[in-house]
Design a protein around this motif. Sequence first.
Motif, PDB file in Angstrom:
ATOM      1  N   GLY A  44      16.957  37.222  39.177  1.00  0.00           N
ATOM      2  CA  GLY A  44      17.444  38.496  38.335  1.00  0.00           C
ATOM      3  C   GLY A  44      17.056  39.692  38.892  1.00  0.00           C
ATOM      4  N   ALA A  45      17.365  40.660  38.077  1.00  0.00           N
ATOM      5  CA  ALA A  45      16.630  42.023  38.173  1.00  0.00           C
ATOM      6  C   ALA A  45      15.102  41.995  38.036  1.00  0.00           C
ATOM      7  CB  ALA A  45      17.101  43.134  37.433  1.00  0.00           C
ATOM      8  N   ALA A  46      14.381  42.586  39.192  1.00  0.00           N
ATOM      9  CA  ALA A  46      12.834  42.616  38.867  1.00  0.00           C
ATOM     10  C   ALA A  46      12.418  43.250  37.747  1.00  0.00           C
ATOM     11  CB  ALA A  46      12.078  42.902  40.059  1.00  0.00           C
ATOM     12  N   SER A  47      11.414  42.947  36.901  1.00  0.00           N
ATOM     13  CA  SER A  47      11.075  43.721  35.636  1.00  0.00           C
ATOM     14  C   SER A  47       9.692  44.508  36.144  1.00  0.00           C
ATOM     15  CB  SER A  47      10.589  43.075  34.636  1.00  0.00           C
ATOM     16  OG  SER A  47       9.663  42.074  34.652  1.00  0.00           O
ATOM     17  N   PRO A  48       9.534  45.514  35.409  1.00  0.00           N
ATOM     18  CA  PRO A  48       8.123  46.364  35.779  1.00  0.00           C
ATOM     19  C   PRO A  48       7.273  45.419  35.695  1.00  0.00           C
ATOM     20  CG  PRO A  48       9.382  47.546  34.189  1.00  0.00           C
ATOM     21  CD  PRO A  48      10.112  46.405  34.423  1.00  0.00           C
ATOM     22  N   ASP A  49       7.058  44.486  34.879  1.00  0.00           N
ATOM     23  CA  ASP A  49       5.715  43.551  34.667  1.00  0.00           C
ATOM     24  C   ASP A  49       5.679  42.821  36.166  1.00  0.00           C
ATOM     25  OD1 ASP A  49       5.869  44.614  31.993  1.00  0.00           O
ATOM     26  OD2 ASP A  49       6.432  42.539  31.147  1.00  0.00           O
ATOM     27  N   ASP A  50       6.804  42.420  36.871  1.00  0.00           N
ATOM     28  CA  ASP A  50       6.570  41.895  37.829  1.00  0.00           C
ATOM     29  C   ASP A  50       5.699  42.589  38.973  1.00  0.00           C
ATOM     30  OD1 ASP A  50       8.022  39.854  36.876  1.00  0.00           O
ATOM     31  OD2 ASP A  50       9.755  40.296  37.827  1.00  0.00           O
ATOM     32  N   GLN A  51       5.897  43.771  39.027  1.00  0.00           N
ATOM     33  CA  GLN A  51       5.208  44.575  39.864  1.00  0.00           C
ATOM     34  C   GLN A  51       3.659  44.737  39.521  1.00  0.00           C
ATOM     35  OE1 GLN A  51       6.441  46.063  42.530  1.00  0.00           O
ATOM     36  NE2 GLN A  51       4.262  46.619  43.373  1.00  0.00           N
ATOM     37  N   VAL A  52       3.325  44.726  38.116  1.00  0.00           N
ATOM     38  CA  VAL A  52       2.164  44.916  37.962  1.00  0.00           C
ATOM     39  C   VAL A  52       1.390  43.515  38.217  1.00  0.00           C
ATOM     40  CG1 VAL A  52       0.433  44.966  35.642  1.00  0.00           C
ATOM     41  CG2 VAL A  52       2.227  46.421  35.897  1.00  0.00           C
ATOM     42  N   ILE A  53       2.107  42.496  37.885  1.00  0.00           N
ATOM     43  CA  ILE A  53       1.442  41.030  38.364  1.00  0.00           C
ATOM     44  C   ILE A  53       1.383  40.784  39.804  1.00  0.00           C
ATOM     45  CG2 ILE A  53       2.066  38.621  38.597  1.00  0.00           C
ATOM     46  CD1 ILE A  53       3.786  39.024  35.715  1.00  0.00           C
ATOM     47  N   VAL A  54       2.152  41.240  40.642  1.00  0.00           N
ATOM     48  CA  VAL A  54       1.943  41.430  41.995  1.00  0.00           C
ATOM     49  C   VAL A  54       0.743  42.217  42.572  1.00  0.00           C
ATOM     50  CG1 VAL A  54       2.932  42.309  44.445  1.00  0.00           C
ATOM     51  CG2 VAL A  54       4.351  40.805  42.627  1.00  0.00           C
ATOM     52  N   GLU A  55       0.528  43.336  41.899  1.00  0.00           N
ATOM     53  CA  GLU A  55      -0.604  44.390  42.317  1.00  0.00           C
ATOM     54  C   GLU A  55      -1.708  43.838  41.670  1.00  0.00           C
ATOM     55  OE1 GLU A  55       0.380  47.908  40.117  1.00  0.00           O
ATOM     56  OE2 GLU A  55       2.045  48.468  41.407  1.00  0.00           O
ATOM     57  N   VAL A  56      -1.807  42.959  40.705  1.00  0.00           N
ATOM     58  CA  VAL A  56      -2.948  42.251  40.128  1.00  0.00           C
ATOM     59  C   VAL A  56      -3.435  40.968  41.155  1.00  0.00           C
ATOM     60  CG1 VAL A  56      -3.944  40.849  38.437  1.00  0.00           C
ATOM     61  CG2 VAL A  56      -2.735  43.216  37.886  1.00  0.00           C
ATOM     62  N   ALA A  57      -2.464  40.434  41.820  1.00  0.00           N
ATOM     63  CA  ALA A  57      -2.685  39.240  42.386  1.00  0.00           C
ATOM     64  C   ALA A  57      -2.969  39.286  43.747  1.00  0.00           C
ATOM     65  CB  ALA A  57      -1.228  38.316  42.290  1.00  0.00           C
ATOM     66  N   ARG A  58      -2.591  40.298  44.442  1.00  0.00           N
ATOM     67  CA  ARG A  58      -3.029  40.777  45.786  1.00  0.00           C
ATOM     68  C   ARG A  58      -4.517  40.789  45.995  1.00  0.00           C
ATOM     69  NH1 ARG A  58       1.719  43.441  49.246  1.00  0.00           N
ATOM     70  NH2 ARG A  58       3.348  42.204  48.009  1.00  0.00           N
ATOM     71  N   PRO A  59      -5.250  41.844  45.052  1.00  0.00           N
ATOM     72  CA  PRO A  59      -6.721  41.709  45.475  1.00  0.00           C
ATOM     73  C   PRO A  59      -7.341  40.529  44.939  1.00  0.00           C
ATOM     74  CG  PRO A  59      -6.140  43.130  43.730  1.00  0.00           C
ATOM     75  CD  PRO A  59      -4.759  42.684  44.330  1.00  0.00           C
ATOM     76  N   ASN A  60      -6.779  39.444  44.158  1.00  0.00           N
ATOM     77  CA  ASN A  60      -7.130  38.466  43.534  1.00  0.00           C
ATOM     78  C   ASN A  60      -6.715  37.181  44.013  1.00  0.00           C
ATOM     79  OD1 ASN A  60      -9.053  39.852  41.789  1.00  0.00           O
ATOM     80  ND2 ASN A  60      -7.268  40.443  40.548  1.00  0.00           N
ATOM     81  N   ALA A  61      -6.574  37.200  45.349  1.00  0.00           N
ATOM     82  CA  ALA A  61      -5.633  35.826  46.052  1.00  0.00           C
ATOM     83  C   ALA A  61      -6.297  34.792  45.928  1.00  0.00           C
ATOM     84  CB  ALA A  61      -5.532  36.147  47.374  1.00  0.00           C
ATOM     85  N   THR A  62      -7.242  34.306  45.608  1.00  0.00           N
ATOM     86  CA  THR A  62      -7.976  33.094  45.298  1.00  0.00           C
ATOM     87  C   THR A  62      -8.024  32.668  43.847  1.00  0.00           C
ATOM     88  OG1 THR A  62     -10.128  33.911  45.169  1.00  0.00           O
ATOM     89  CG2 THR A  62      -9.469  33.226  47.238  1.00  0.00           C
ATOM     90  N   ASP A  63      -7.638  33.585  43.073  1.00  0.00           N
ATOM     91  CA  ASP A  63      -7.355  33.001  41.498  1.00  0.00           C
ATOM     92  C   ASP A  63      -6.093  32.497  40.958  1.00  0.00           C
ATOM     93  OD1 ASP A  63      -9.630  34.544  41.195  1.00  0.00           O
ATOM     94  OD2 ASP A  63      -9.012  36.474  40.168  1.00  0.00           O
ATOM     95  N   GLY A  64      -6.220  31.650  40.256  1.00  0.00           N
ATOM     96  CA  GLY A  64      -5.102  30.698  39.705  1.00  0.00           C
ATOM     97  C   GLY A  64      -4.032  31.637  38.911  1.00  0.00           C
ATOM     98  N   THR A  65      -2.970  31.005  38.552  1.00  0.00           N
ATOM     99  CA  THR A  65      -1.960  31.735  37.850  1.00  0.00           C
ATOM    100  C   THR A  65      -2.622  32.250  36.443  1.00  0.00           C
ATOM    101  OG1 THR A  65      -0.987  29.731  36.961  1.00  0.00           O
ATOM    102  CG2 THR A  65      -0.273  30.432  38.950  1.00  0.00           C
ATOM    103  N   ARG A  66      -3.372  31.385  35.978  1.00  0.00           N
ATOM    104  CA  ARG A  66      -3.743  31.532  34.374  1.00  0.00           C
ATOM    105  C   ARG A  66      -4.878  32.999  34.519  1.00  0.00           C
ATOM    106  NH1 ARG A  66      -5.364  26.079  31.437  1.00  0.00           N
ATOM    107  NH2 ARG A  66      -3.299  25.077  31.912  1.00  0.00           N
ATOM    108  N   MET A  67      -5.709  32.873  35.697  1.00  0.00           N
ATOM    109  CA  MET A  67      -6.564  34.023  35.766  1.00  0.00           C
ATOM    110  C   MET A  67      -5.692  35.405  35.856  1.00  0.00           C
ATOM    111  SD  MET A  67      -9.448  35.782  35.423  1.00  0.00           S
ATOM    112  CE  MET A  67     -10.457  34.231  35.515  1.00  0.00           C
TER     113      MET A  67
END
Length: 87
Positions: A44-67
């Motif tokens: 579907g259309a990407a929500s603004p929350d998705d962009q925030v999640i990607v921005e958080v996940a990039r610097p924390n590449a070794t963290d799991g989905t819960r973190m």
Amino acid sequence: MRVARSRAVVAAGYRPAVVARVAGVSRQALYRRPGCRPRAAGPGAASPDDQVIVEVARPNATDGTRMVAALASRQLGRPINRNGSNE
């Protein structure tokens, strides 16, 4: 290819259980109707929350989905579940 041929043999009047056993396919495959995926099913259309999640996940590449979900929730100020959508 085997399933399509098996469906044709079943349509000709042979018993599905025998055809499935000889062809080496599941009986479920013989009964399932082949079809196309609905147009609505898909990304579907990407929500603004998705962009925030990607921005958080990039610097924390070794963290799991819960973190990552927890860090994104802190940044957004509202709960986000592990799948990326709101709870």
